[in-house]
Design an enzyme around this catalytic site. Structure first.
Site, PDB file in Angstrom:
ATOM      1  N   HIS A  45       5.468 -40.823 -29.498  1.00 48.20           N
ATOM      2  CA  HIS A  45       5.102 -40.226 -30.786  1.00 48.20           C
ATOM      3  C   HIS A  45       5.017 -38.714 -30.618  1.00 48.20           C
ATOM      4  O   HIS A  45       4.416 -38.212 -29.666  1.00 48.20           O
ATOM      5  CB  HIS A  45       3.752 -40.799 -31.233  1.00 48.20           C
ATOM      6  CG  HIS A  45       3.103 -40.038 -32.339  1.00 48.20           C
ATOM      7  ND1 HIS A  45       1.965 -39.285 -32.152  1.00 48.20           N
ATOM      8  CD2 HIS A  45       3.435 -39.910 -33.651  1.00 48.20           C
ATOM      9  CE1 HIS A  45       1.609 -38.730 -33.300  1.00 48.20           C
ATOM     10  NE2 HIS A  45       2.488 -39.094 -34.219  1.00 48.20           N
ATOM     11  N   HIS A 122       4.360 -29.494 -34.594  1.00 47.61           N
ATOM     12  CA  HIS A 122       3.249 -30.382 -34.912  1.00 47.61           C
ATOM     13  C   HIS A 122       2.025 -29.494 -35.081  1.00 47.61           C
ATOM     14  O   HIS A 122       1.327 -29.185 -34.132  1.00 47.61           O
ATOM     15  CB  HIS A 122       3.009 -31.437 -33.820  1.00 47.61           C
ATOM     16  CG  HIS A 122       1.959 -32.435 -34.191  1.00 47.61           C
ATOM     17  ND1 HIS A 122       1.053 -32.940 -33.285  1.00 47.61           N
ATOM     18  CD2 HIS A 122       1.681 -33.036 -35.382  1.00 47.61           C
ATOM     19  CE1 HIS A 122       0.260 -33.802 -33.892  1.00 47.61           C
ATOM     20  NE2 HIS A 122       0.623 -33.871 -35.162  1.00 47.61           N
TER      21      HIS A 122
END
Length: 323
Positions: A45, A122
């Protein structure tokens, strides 16, 4: 890399252990004719967060409050954001060596960056450039000609239509004949016979319409919770609704929220995740791949290498031999 965040010693031994680097070619020959969406495949992930850059700006897609806090209190805000953004400690080659075959690539163009340089994101942006990383993956695949990777290209923060075309051109140029064109999901034997090693899912409809090398976005089951049992309940609920027809991902990653961060100021995503890995791994070992409605396919997690997650996911394929 310059902005790499240090992590715990949990990963120190994995860099010397590549037992799963050729796991696909080592599968029992009976499994070579199973379509990829019926195999059990380990994934990471937010694959590229190991190289988030502490000097990069906060993503422009984050909240106005966070943008304001970063402007007013950068020395406080930036370290906090960074330690809750890092989901991986191993670099992309180390993840591939460990057996990861699904890479979650969140791609962005920084407003402050150069015209063509694309990064990963992110909450903040990476030091790594997309083109360099794709080349690194291609070089790894050349050394492992019977391994297959799934590249999930998504997010696309700040990408214009021209930048999408530039990115797709990079993908085609770097991987060439390794790319598996869109169509019926293949088996390993079929891919090997064609010399194909890469499936690219691409979450942009206009690009999909123009390029047959791109596959549609892959569904990702995201529990969005800080609690392990709540995440497992979510995943079980999704299974009870029936698996998608093609490739899909069950995400075993926990997700912080503002309330949790404020209540645990000295923690990080890593400190929140690692103590919960044994329970999540126990859930993984209970799963079964295959075509059944409650079967799993790709299983993705955070901090790959901190436990035997990858080996547990690969081992599920043995259950296909019991049928």
């Amino acid at each position: 890399m310059g902005g790499q965040v240090s992590t715990s010693s949990s990963f120190s031994n994995l860099r010397c252990r590549n037992a799963n680097e050729d796991w696909m070619s080592a599968l029992c020959p009976q499994l070579w004719d199973v379509p990829l969406h019926h195999l059990s495949i380990p994934g990471s992930h937010d694959t590229m967060t190991y190289c988030l850059n502490k000097k990069s700006p906060i993503s422009h897609e984050e909240s106005r409050l966070l943008q304001l806090l970063n402007k007013v209190f950068p020395c406080i805000t930036r370290p906090v954001v960074l330690k809750w953004s890092v989901t991986q400690a191993l670099d992309v080659t180390e993840q591939l060596d460990a057996g990861v075959r699904y890479l979650d690539l969140r791609i962005a163009h920084m407003l402050e960056g150069s015209e063509k340089n694309l990064h990963f994101v992110h909450m903040v942006y990476t030091t790594a450039l997309v083109e360099d990383t794709l080349t690194e993956i291609s070089e790894w695949l050349e050394r492992h000609p019977r391994e297959v990777v799934i590249l999930a290209c998504r997010n696309f923060e700040g990408l214009s239509e021209d930048l999408h075309e530039y990115l797709v051109a990079c993908i085609k140029n770097i991987f060439g004949d390794m790319l598996c064109p869109r169509g019926e999901l293949p088996t390993l034997r079929q891919l090997w016979s064609r010399g194909q090693q890469v499936i690219v899912s691409y979450e942009d409809e206009r690009s999909l319409g123009r390029h047959c090398e791109l596959w549609p976005g892959i569904p990702y089951w995201w529990g969005n919770t800080v609690k392990t049992e709540a995440l497992i309940r979510y995943l079980e609920t999704m299974k009870s609704c029936g698996r998608p027809g093609g490739l899909f991902v069950a995400g075993t990653n926990l997700t912080e929220n503002l309330q949790y961060v404020l209540a645990h100021p000295s923690e990080s995503l890593e400190k929140m995740t690692l103590p919960n890995l044994p329970r999540l791994s126990a859930w993984v070992r209970e799963q079964r791949p295959g075509p059944g409605s409650r079967c799993t396919n790709v299983i993705a997690g955070d901090f790959i290498g901190a436990d035997n997650f990858v080996g547990d996911v690969i081992a599920l394929n043995q259950k296909l031999l019991w049928c």
